[in-house]
Enzyme design. Structure first.
Site, short mmCIF file in Angstrom:
data_model
loop_
_atom_site.label_atom_id
_atom_site.label_comp_id
_atom_site.label_asym_id
_atom_site.label_seq_id
_atom_site.Cartn_x
_atom_site.Cartn_y
_atom_site.Cartn_z
N THR A 111 0.81 -1.22 0.00
CA THR A 111 0.00 0.00 0.00
C THR A 111 0.85 1.27 0.00
OG1 THR A 111 -0.15 -0.03 2.42
CG2 THR A 111 -1.90 -1.14 1.20
N GLY A 112 2.17 1.15 0.15
CA GLY A 112 3.04 2.33 0.17
C GLY A 112 3.39 2.81 -1.23
N SER A 131 -3.52 -2.30 7.38
CA SER A 131 -3.85 -2.21 5.95
C SER A 131 -4.54 -3.46 5.42
CB SER A 131 -2.57 -1.96 5.13
OG SER A 131 -1.97 -0.74 5.49
N CYS A 152 18.22 4.92 -2.60
CA CYS A 152 17.79 5.49 -3.88
C CYS A 152 18.85 6.41 -4.49
CB CYS A 152 16.47 6.23 -3.71
SG CYS A 152 16.38 7.29 -2.26
N GLN A 154 17.29 15.71 -2.86
CA GLN A 154 16.39 14.57 -2.75
C GLN A 154 14.94 15.00 -2.52
OE1 GLN A 154 19.91 12.26 -0.43
NE2 GLN A 154 17.92 11.26 -0.25
N SER A 157 9.36 12.47 -1.74
CA SER A 157 8.83 11.10 -1.84
C SER A 157 9.79 10.09 -1.26
CB SER A 157 8.50 10.75 -3.29
OG SER A 157 9.66 10.87 -4.11
N HIS A 216 15.14 12.40 -7.61
CA HIS A 216 16.34 12.84 -6.91
C HIS A 216 17.36 13.35 -7.94
CE1 HIS A 216 14.68 11.29 -3.36
NE2 HIS A 216 15.52 10.31 -3.06
#
Length: 348
Positions: free
Chosen positions: A11-12, A40, A130, A157, A160, A242
């Site tokens: 769900t993320g 969730s 990331c 960055q 999100s 980013h």
């Protein structure tokens, strides 16, 4: 015949992106399972042209799946990944929980695909930070050509990277400031709307943050421990994508034109580099795309063999979900895993 796949944290932001990218890349999935925390349970997530309901991680039977994509944070991964690996599935973990574990390979397929040989030690593969992912994709071909000695990185960055709460905070603060409302920070330590924050993660004793340390630790593990790397990580008021300003000192001479030619031939990279306004990439341009973009390649006149360049990528994609799915592709292509329903090999 395809694989049975479970996404933990479905769900993320990253979990939903994993579902989308598995479909986009036509990864062979026979069964898809959405797994999340108890709060969730029962939530719907989109999978192809249908929806599937989230199942509770505490009651889910992981022994019935082939691949588990973990994107529920470090605490969940530390509690579950090794247990799941012992049941048989291969876990691709998006958190920092196992990145420094010598028995767990840390992989960016364009950079160190041979590390997949270590995957069966614990049946866990770590997905890098990331910002590290896009950095090493750009750095690898240049390092192979001229050997990087010292690298200085400043990151820009997006919110999100801090999840949905980070995106919500930027949106709500922006509205509050325009409407003379309450812009008090909640997720971030300072106001993020119309501001930049030179701090991500937590402070270490040496004054660097753990986010900055992740970048050099992971670069050493995947690329070369001899590279001297220093990093400043900055949060900026951008929703997705980013960016990084990168300065590299090489052992061998390398010109900007040579670097452009090398990068254009390298996997996963798009070079957009002209001295005009359409000749460089911004986060808005990169959002929703798979590539790592490199722009503004130029000589660093302060050292003998130096280059400066700009790197941009969608952090939810190459920085997280896309790289995880590419690792799954690598597992399949190398025959490291086989679906319980029967063996097949994906051709890409």
């Amino acid at each position: 015949m395809g694989y049975s796949v479970a996404i933990v944290g479905a769900t993320g932001n990253v979990g939903r992106e994993m579902l989308t990218i598995l479909e986009e890349l036509e990864f062979p999935v026979d069964e898809m399972h959405a797994v999340a925390s108890r709060k969730s349970k029962g939530m719907d997530v989109a999978w192809g042209d249908k929806t599937i309901k989230c199942q509770d991680i505490d009651s889910f039977d992981f022994s019935k799946v082939d691949i588990v994509l973990m994107s529920a944070g470090g605490d969940v991964s530390r509690a579950w990944s090794e247990k799941i690996g012992k049941l048989g599935p291969m876990v691709i973990d998006n958190s920092s929980a196992f990145r420094k574990d010598p028995d767990v390979p840390l992989i960016v397929p364009e950079v160190n695909p041979d590390a997949i040989k270590l995957a069966t030690k614990k049946n866990i593969i770590a997905n890098p930070n990331c910002s590290t992912a896009q950095l090493v994709v750009a750095l690898k071909p240049l390092h192979d050509a001229a050997k990087a000695k010292r690298v200085v990185v400043s990151t820009y960055q997006s919110v999100s990277g801090a999840g949905k709460e980070g995106m919500d905070e930027l949106w709500n603060q922006t509205k509050a400031i325009y409407g003379l409302g309450d812009a008090k920070p909640k997720k971030f330590p300072k106001q993020i709307a119309f501001n930049v924050i030179p701090f991500i993660g937590a402070f270490n004793e040496d004054g660097y943050t753990d986010e900055e340390q992740k970048m050099w630790d992971e670069t050493y593990k995947m690329l070369d421990p001899a590279i001297k790397l220093t990093v400043t990580c900055v949060r900026v008021p951008v929703f997705v994508g980013h960016s990084e300003a990168v300065t590299v000192e090489f052992e061998k001479p390398i010109s900007p034109d040579e670097a452009r030619a090398i990068l254009r031939e390298a996997p996963g990279i798009q070079v957009i580099d002209k001295q005009e306004h359409d000749g460089y990439i911004t986060p808005v341009d990169a959002a929703g795309e798979h590539a790592v973009y490199v722009s503004r390649i130029r000589k660093d006149h302060t050292v003998e063999n130096g280059l400066v360049f700009w790197v941009v990528s969608d952090n939810l994609r190459k920085g997280a979900a896309l790289n995880a799915v590419q690792i799954a592709q690598l597992l399949d292509e190398t025959g490291t895993i086989k679906p319980k329903s029967g063996y097949r090999t994906l051709t890409v």
